[in-house]
Design a protein around this motif. Structure first.
Motif, PDB file in Angstrom:
ATOM      1  N   ARG A   1      -0.645  -5.501   2.444  1.00 49.58           N
ATOM      2  CA  ARG A   1      -0.252  -4.329   3.269  1.00 49.58           C
ATOM      3  C   ARG A   1      -1.417  -3.365   3.436  1.00 49.58           C
ATOM      4  O   ARG A   1      -1.617  -2.800   4.521  1.00 49.58           O
ATOM      5  CB  ARG A   1       0.938  -3.603   2.650  1.00 49.58           C
ATOM      6  N   VAL A   2      -2.205  -3.184   2.377  1.00 55.05           N
ATOM      7  CA  VAL A   2      -3.370  -2.289   2.467  1.00 55.05           C
ATOM      8  C   VAL A   2      -4.376  -2.844   3.472  1.00 55.05           C
ATOM      9  O   VAL A   2      -4.905  -2.110   4.312  1.00 55.05           O
ATOM     10  CB  VAL A   2      -4.019  -2.099   1.075  1.00 55.05           C
TER      11      VAL A   2
ATOM     12  N   LEU B   1      -5.463  -0.955   6.950  1.00 54.71           N
ATOM     13  CA  LEU B   1      -6.866  -0.660   7.267  1.00 54.71           C
ATOM     14  C   LEU B   1      -7.261  -1.289   8.600  1.00 54.71           C
ATOM     15  O   LEU B   1      -7.940  -0.654   9.413  1.00 54.71           O
ATOM     16  CB  LEU B   1      -7.781  -1.175   6.146  1.00 54.71           C
TER      17      LEU B   1
ATOM     18  N   ALA C   1      -4.215  11.302  13.657  1.00 54.56           N
ATOM     19  CA  ALA C   1      -4.869  10.001  13.487  1.00 54.56           C
ATOM     20  C   ALA C   1      -5.806   9.735  14.665  1.00 54.56           C
ATOM     21  O   ALA C   1      -6.920   9.242  14.480  1.00 54.56           O
ATOM     22  CB  ALA C   1      -3.842   8.891  13.360  1.00 54.56           C
TER      23      ALA C   1
ATOM     24  N   LEU D   1      -8.914  11.780  14.390  1.00 59.77           N
ATOM     25  CA  LEU D   1      -9.771  11.199  13.345  1.00 59.77           C
ATOM     26  C   LEU D   1     -10.561  10.027  13.915  1.00 59.77           C
ATOM     27  O   LEU D   1     -11.764   9.910  13.702  1.00 59.77           O
ATOM     28  CB  LEU D   1      -8.917  10.677  12.188  1.00 59.77           C
TER      29      LEU D   1
ATOM     30  N   ARG E   1     -13.139   9.352   5.985  1.00 59.94           N
ATOM     31  CA  ARG E   1     -12.724   8.073   5.375  1.00 59.94           C
ATOM     32  C   ARG E   1     -11.792   8.351   4.202  1.00 59.94           C
ATOM     33  O   ARG E   1     -10.792   7.662   4.006  1.00 59.94           O
ATOM     34  CB  ARG E   1     -13.943   7.299   4.873  1.00 59.94           C
TER      35      ARG E   1
ATOM     36  N   VAL F   1      -8.312   8.998   5.395  1.00 60.33           N
ATOM     37  CA  VAL F   1      -7.624   7.777   5.825  1.00 60.33           C
ATOM     38  C   VAL F   1      -7.184   6.963   4.608  1.00 60.33           C
ATOM     39  O   VAL F   1      -6.039   6.507   4.537  1.00 60.33           O
ATOM     40  CB  VAL F   1      -8.546   6.923   6.732  1.00 60.33           C
ATOM     41  N   TYR F   2      -8.094   6.789   3.646  1.00 63.07           N
ATOM     42  CA  TYR F   2      -7.754   6.006   2.458  1.00 63.07           C
ATOM     43  C   TYR F   2      -6.590   6.655   1.697  1.00 63.07           C
ATOM     44  O   TYR F   2      -5.694   5.965   1.203  1.00 63.07           O
ATOM     45  CB  TYR F   2      -8.960   5.881   1.509  1.00 63.07           C
TER      46      TYR F   2
ATOM     47  N   ILE G   1      -3.276   6.036   3.579  1.00 62.72           N
ATOM     48  CA  ILE G   1      -2.818   4.648   3.427  1.00 62.72           C
ATOM     49  C   ILE G   1      -2.335   4.409   2.001  1.00 62.72           C
ATOM     50  O   ILE G   1      -1.310   3.764   1.780  1.00 62.72           O
ATOM     51  CB  ILE G   1      -3.937   3.649   3.814  1.00 62.72           C
TER      52      ILE G   1
ATOM     53  N   ARG H   1       1.088   5.840   1.539  1.00 58.88           N
ATOM     54  CA  ARG H   1       2.113   5.078   2.266  1.00 58.88           C
ATOM     55  C   ARG H   1       2.415   3.757   1.583  1.00 58.88           C
ATOM     56  O   ARG H   1       3.547   3.291   1.566  1.00 58.88           O
ATOM     57  CB  ARG H   1       1.625   4.846   3.697  1.00 58.88           C
ATOM     58  N   GLU H   2       1.382   3.118   1.032  1.00 54.93           N
ATOM     59  CA  GLU H   2       1.564   1.783   0.458  1.00 54.93           C
ATOM     60  C   GLU H   2       1.789   1.804  -1.050  1.00 54.93           C
ATOM     61  O   GLU H   2       1.891   0.751  -1.677  1.00 54.93           O
ATOM     62  CB  GLU H   2       0.341   0.891   0.775  1.00 54.93           C
TER      63      GLU H   2
ATOM     64  N   THR I   1      -0.221   2.911  -3.562  1.00 57.95           N
ATOM     65  CA  THR I   1      -1.350   2.493  -4.391  1.00 57.95           C
ATOM     66  C   THR I   1      -2.329   3.665  -4.488  1.00 57.95           C
ATOM     67  O   THR I   1      -1.982   4.788  -4.153  1.00 57.95           O
ATOM     68  CB  THR I   1      -2.009   1.225  -3.791  1.00 57.95           C
TER      69      THR I   1
ATOM     70  N   VAL J   1      -8.264   1.763  -4.626  1.00 56.03           N
ATOM     71  CA  VAL J   1      -7.907   0.391  -4.220  1.00 56.03           C
ATOM     72  C   VAL J   1      -8.124   0.223  -2.717  1.00 56.03           C
ATOM     73  O   VAL J   1      -8.688  -0.776  -2.270  1.00 56.03           O
ATOM     74  CB  VAL J   1      -6.441   0.069  -4.605  1.00 56.03           C
ATOM     75  N   VAL J   2      -7.682   1.206  -1.958  1.00 50.99           N
ATOM     76  CA  VAL J   2      -7.840   1.136  -0.500  1.00 50.99           C
ATOM     77  C   VAL J   2      -9.322   1.111  -0.138  1.00 50.99           C
ATOM     78  O   VAL J   2      -9.759   0.332   0.712  1.00 50.99           O
ATOM     79  CB  VAL J   2      -7.127   2.325   0.187  1.00 50.99           C
TER      80      VAL J   2
ATOM     81  N   HIS K   1     -10.887  -2.281  -0.717  1.00 44.86           N
ATOM     82  CA  HIS K   1     -10.522  -3.220   0.354  1.00 44.86           C
ATOM     83  C   HIS K   1     -11.344  -2.957   1.613  1.00 44.86           C
ATOM     84  O   HIS K   1     -11.809  -3.887   2.277  1.00 44.86           O
ATOM     85  CB  HIS K   1      -9.027  -3.114   0.671  1.00 44.86           C
ATOM     86  N   ARG K   2     -11.524  -1.679   1.940  1.00 47.67           N
ATOM     87  CA  ARG K   2     -12.293  -1.325   3.149  1.00 47.67           C
ATOM     88  C   ARG K   2     -13.745  -1.738   2.965  1.00 47.67           C
ATOM     89  O   ARG K   2     -14.369  -2.208   3.914  1.00 47.67           O
ATOM     90  CB  ARG K   2     -12.174   0.187   3.425  1.00 47.67           C
TER      91      ARG K   2
ATOM     92  N   GLN L   1     -14.089  -5.280   3.849  1.00 42.26           N
ATOM     93  CA  GLN L   1     -14.034  -5.475   5.302  1.00 42.26           C
ATOM     94  C   GLN L   1     -15.371  -5.101   5.945  1.00 42.26           C
ATOM     95  O   GLN L   1     -15.870  -5.798   6.827  1.00 42.26           O
ATOM     96  CB  GLN L   1     -12.922  -4.619   5.921  1.00 42.26           C
TER      97      GLN L   1
ATOM     98  N   LYS M   1     -18.396  -7.452   8.218  1.00 39.34           N
ATOM     99  CA  LYS M   1     -18.876  -7.205   9.587  1.00 39.34           C
ATOM    100  C   LYS M   1     -20.228  -6.489   9.633  1.00 39.34           C
ATOM    101  O   LYS M   1     -20.708  -6.162  10.704  1.00 39.34           O
ATOM    102  CB  LYS M   1     -17.832  -6.427  10.403  1.00 39.34           C
TER     103      LYS M   1
END
Lengths: 72, 124
Positions: free
Chosen positions: A45-46, A50, B26, B29, B77, B80-81, B84, B87-88, B90, B94-95, B98-99, B102, B106
């Protein structure tokens, strides 16, 4: 006198032996192990959250990357 | 009965306003992120900043050029983290991790990145 001493020693030994012979029942609460799928689910979900937020920003970055950027 | 209906309508209106505000926030941002892209790209090309393993920009030299832009990017950032994470269910950390993963995928070759052990390296 000697007989009394022996009797006392015997009684002391008997008491000592009885004290050593104990039984303890330890109740252990069941350990709660959270299912692994909950952790994986949060990670998924995270990742998706993102991607949802940053997808168009990342796309814009890729587009700008295709055109040459002049370093200042 | 009438009061109850009015209360329900008021709650619905407030919910609508807050969701509109969140969406607008959002979007603003995102616009800020997009506006900073060219500047950050140049900083990365000049090897002044890199992407750390927590999902934030970090200066990798003593030359702290465009510090205000880097700080603004990291601040946004962080927002945003945090949103999220809330909402999730966590943590922001952790967010961010993950970012960072990602971003690493890229990143352009030559950009400085930080691995999970904290070691800086250039993407090949």
């Amino acid at each position: 006198m000697a007989k009394l001493a022996i009797a006392l020693l015997g009684a002391a030994f008997f008491l000592f032996a009885a004290a050593c012979n104990t039984r303890h029942a330890v109740e252990v609460e069941p350990v709660e192990i959270k299912p692994i799928h909950i952790t994986i689910d949060v990670n998924v979900r995270v990742e998706k959250a993102l991607e949802d937020f940053f997808s168009d920003i990342d796309e814009a970055e890729e587009e700008s990357g295709k055109s040459p950027t002049k370093a200042e | 009965m009438k009061n109850k209906i009015w209360r329900i309508l008021l709650i619905l209106c407030l919910l609508g306003i807050s969701s509109t505000y969140s969406a607008a926030f959002a979007e603003s941002l995102k616009e800020r992120f997009k506006a900073r892209l060219p500047i950050i790209k140049v900083l990365k090309q000049k090897h002044i900043v890199g992407e750390n393993n927590k999902g934030f920009l970090e200066f990798i030299t003593d030359k702290k050029e465009k510090k205000d832009v880097v700080d603004a990017e990291n601040s946004d950032r962080s927002k945003v983290y945090s949103a999220i994470a809330k909402r999730e269910g966590t943590t922001m950390e952790v967010v961010g991790i993950h970012r960072a993963a990602q971003i690493e995928k890229k990143a352009d070759p030559g950009e400085w990145l930080q691995d999970a052990r904290g070691r800086w390296y250039q993407k090949k």
